[in-house]
Design a protein around this motif. Structure first.
Motif, PDB file in Angstrom:
ATOM      1  N   ALA A 351       0.824  -1.205   0.000  1.00 57.52           N
ATOM      2  CA  ALA A 351       0.000   0.000   0.000  1.00 57.52           C
ATOM      3  C   ALA A 351       0.863   1.262   0.000  1.00 57.52           C
ATOM      4  N   GLN A 352       1.960   1.229   0.738  1.00 54.43           N
ATOM      5  CA  GLN A 352       2.854   2.387   0.782  1.00 54.43           C
ATOM      6  C   GLN A 352       3.547   2.598  -0.558  1.00 54.43           C
ATOM      7  N   THR A 357       4.996   6.445  -1.224  1.00 56.00           N
ATOM      8  CA  THR A 357       5.794   6.770  -0.033  1.00 56.00           C
ATOM      9  C   THR A 357       6.912   5.734   0.099  1.00 56.00           C
ATOM     10  N   ALA A 358       7.948   5.930  -0.705  1.00 57.98           N
ATOM     11  CA  ALA A 358       9.041   4.944  -0.773  1.00 57.98           C
ATOM     12  C   ALA A 358       9.753   4.781   0.561  1.00 57.98           C
ATOM     13  N   ALA A 359       9.994   5.878   1.284  1.00 59.21           N
ATOM     14  CA  ALA A 359      10.710   5.791   2.562  1.00 59.21           C
ATOM     15  C   ALA A 359       9.911   4.979   3.584  1.00 59.21           C
ATOM     16  N   ALA A 363      10.983   1.380   5.338  1.00 64.47           N
ATOM     17  CA  ALA A 363      11.000   1.184   6.786  1.00 64.47           C
ATOM     18  C   ALA A 363      10.169  -0.029   7.194  1.00 64.47           C
ATOM     19  N   THR A 364       9.030  -0.230   6.514  1.00 64.27           N
ATOM     20  CA  THR A 364       8.181  -1.385   6.821  1.00 64.27           C
ATOM     21  C   THR A 364       8.894  -2.685   6.488  1.00 64.27           C
ATOM     22  N   VAL A 365       9.528  -2.728   5.334  1.00 65.75           N
ATOM     23  CA  VAL A 365      10.257  -3.947   4.935  1.00 65.75           C
ATOM     24  C   VAL A 365      11.450  -4.182   5.856  1.00 65.75           C
ATOM     25  N   GLN A 366      12.095  -3.108   6.298  1.00 67.64           N
ATOM     26  CA  GLN A 366      13.204  -3.255   7.239  1.00 67.64           C
ATOM     27  C   GLN A 366      12.706  -3.882   8.553  1.00 67.64           C
ATOM     28  N   THR A 367      11.557  -3.416   9.024  1.00 68.30           N
ATOM     29  CA  THR A 367      10.967  -4.005  10.236  1.00 68.30           C
ATOM     30  C   THR A 367      10.645  -5.479  10.016  1.00 68.30           C
ATOM     31  N   MET A 368      10.088  -5.787   8.835  1.00 66.34           N
ATOM     32  CA  MET A 368       9.765  -7.174   8.518  1.00 66.34           C
ATOM     33  C   MET A 368      11.022  -8.033   8.512  1.00 66.34           C
ATOM     34  N   ARG A 369      12.115  -7.480   7.943  1.00 65.42           N
ATOM     35  CA  ARG A 369      13.370  -8.229   7.929  1.00 65.42           C
ATOM     36  C   ARG A 369      13.869  -8.498   9.336  1.00 65.42           C
TER      37      ARG A 369
END
Length: 432
Positions: A351-352, A357-359, A363-369
């Motif tokens: 959705a982002q 909203t690339a940033a 950040a969401t993918v970083q949290t997922m990682r």
């Protein structure tokens, strides 16, 4: 330990005076060698981790650089400080990266890589001896001998990295404490060489040990003053860049001095020094036995240190030097909750991306990682095959965001959405 010499044939002696391609082994040799090994540890970490270039990319880069500087070294007619020591610096980084690649990327145990590199070193020495009938560095006067010499140097750096890291894994010593083992062993080898030990054996044993000594010094200088994670090293907090810069400057200053003074050129050294030739077989045999005692004492010390109370795994899974602690398998409800969490994070990132909203998506993918790494051992314990499949797709997503894949640019949002969509489908269709 200064010059480990042996009696050589008249032909090789003449070749040494004319075309010897390596420096005389003086105190400057050992100083600059340790400086180079410290750079090998700190600079490899700086390029790989701090700059985020990635282990594979860093290894490939320095393999190419190593080939280039080695070609320069081979094209010189005799020993010259600048190409020679530049090659040592580069091979120190390259050998470190090869071992790190086996350990971190291919998950080869350090005891196994130490064994393999030890066997490989024995093979290289064996072939070198069978072909040239000498392992002396005072007769590097032909292309085959120089090729054997640099192959040996490369293997010793890889072996020194593996054995040094294995030592830290077994003992959990701090970098400051771990300096004393290789330093003490080198001092003992130097004493045995002065007593009458075989100079070639003494030289190569000390050469291997300078690698963990320099690496431990580098870790001590570069590591933060407080541990970043349980079991992580602590030191003076200079950082890998400052440590690399300090030691590269020291290397450059030393090389400039040697280029001007020519004090490590074989011809100059022969004029100003009396050759120290070992000719006492009885003392060589006695020293060989002492080497055996020294090895046994080192093993006993390692076994004792290993059985002392210390941290052996990292409960957070974030340590670069300790394996993650094994966790119990999740219950069915816990597993379902974990999968649902990753589905939500994936949907949020999609959705982002769609909203531009690339940033936020990054950040969401970083949290997922981060969450995925923390849950890894528990999910593996439930179903390793499913975890492996999802982990592969998770890595494909991270690659599009250039997370944990240094040296590449993030992919367009459409490609990120595509890989996230595949991951979302895998999460829904493959059940633990």
């Amino acid at each position: 330990m200064t010059t480990p010499t042996t009696a050589v044939t008249p032909r090789s002696a003449a070749g040494s005076r004319l075309l010897n391609k390596v420096p005389e082994v003086t105190v400057w040799f050992w100083i600059i060698k340790i400086l180079c090994t410290t750079v090998g540890e700190s600079f490899a970490d700086y390029i790989n981790t701090t700059l985020g270039f990635g282990l594979t990319n860093t290894m490939l880069l320095f393999t190419v650089v190593f080939a280039a500087v080695l070609t320069w070294q081979f094209r010189t007619r005799r020993y010259s400080p600048f190409p020679y020591w530049l090659t040592v610096v580069v091979v120190s980084v390259t050998g470190t990266l090869y071992t790190d690649m086996l350990t971190d990327q291919m998950h080869v145990p350090l005891w196994l890589s130490s064994t393999v590199f030890s066997a490989l070193l024995v093979v290289v020495f064996g072939v070198w001896w069978l072909r040239e009938r000498t392992l002396s560095i005072h007769s590097i006067t032909s292309f085959p001998r120089e090729a054997f010499y640099w192959l040996t140097v490369l293997v010793t750096f890889a072996l020194g990295t593996a054995t040094g890291d294995w030592t830290l894994e077994l003992t959990n010593w701090t970098p400051a404490r771990s300096v004393f083992l290789p330093l003490g062993l080198i001092a003992a080898i130097a004493a045995l060489w002065r007593f009458g030990a075989n100079p070639v054996l003494s030289f190569w044993l000390a050469y291997v040990l300078t690698r963990p000594l320099g690496a431990n010094i580098g870790d001590w200088l570069a590591s933060p003053k407080t541990p970043a994670a349980p079991g992580e090293p602590v030191g003076l907090g200079l950082g890998t860049f400052a440590t690399s810069l300090i030691f590269l400057s020291a290397i450059l200053a030393t090389v400039v001095y040697l280029a001007i003074s020519r004090s490590d050129v074989a011809e100059t050294h022969e004029i100003t020094h009396v050759p120290a030739v070992t000719t006492n077989p009885r003392r060589e045999r006695t020293a060989l036995g002492a080497f055996g005692v020294l090895a046994a004492a080192t093993v006993a010390l390692m076994v004792w240190a290993h059985h002392q109370p210390h941290v052996t795994c990292d409960p957070t899974g974030q340590s670069e030097t300790l394996p993650a602690c094994k966790k119990a398998a999740l219950t069915s409800s816990q597993t379902a909750a974990a999968v649902a969490k990753y589905e939500r994070l994936t949907q949020t990132a999609i959705a982002q991306d769609k909203a531009g909203t690339a940033a936020a998506s990054h950040a969401t993918v970083q949290t997922m990682r981060d969450d995925w790494d923390a849950d890894a051992t528990s999910l593996q314990a439930v179903d390793n095959a499913t975890w492996t499949l999802l982990d592969g797709q998770m890595d494909a997503v991270l690659k599009t965001y250039a997370i944990d894949h240094g040296g590449i640019r993030p992919a367009p949002a459409a490609e990120q959405e595509k890989q996230l969509g595949i991951l979302l489908g895998d999460l829904r269709n493959h059940h633990f």
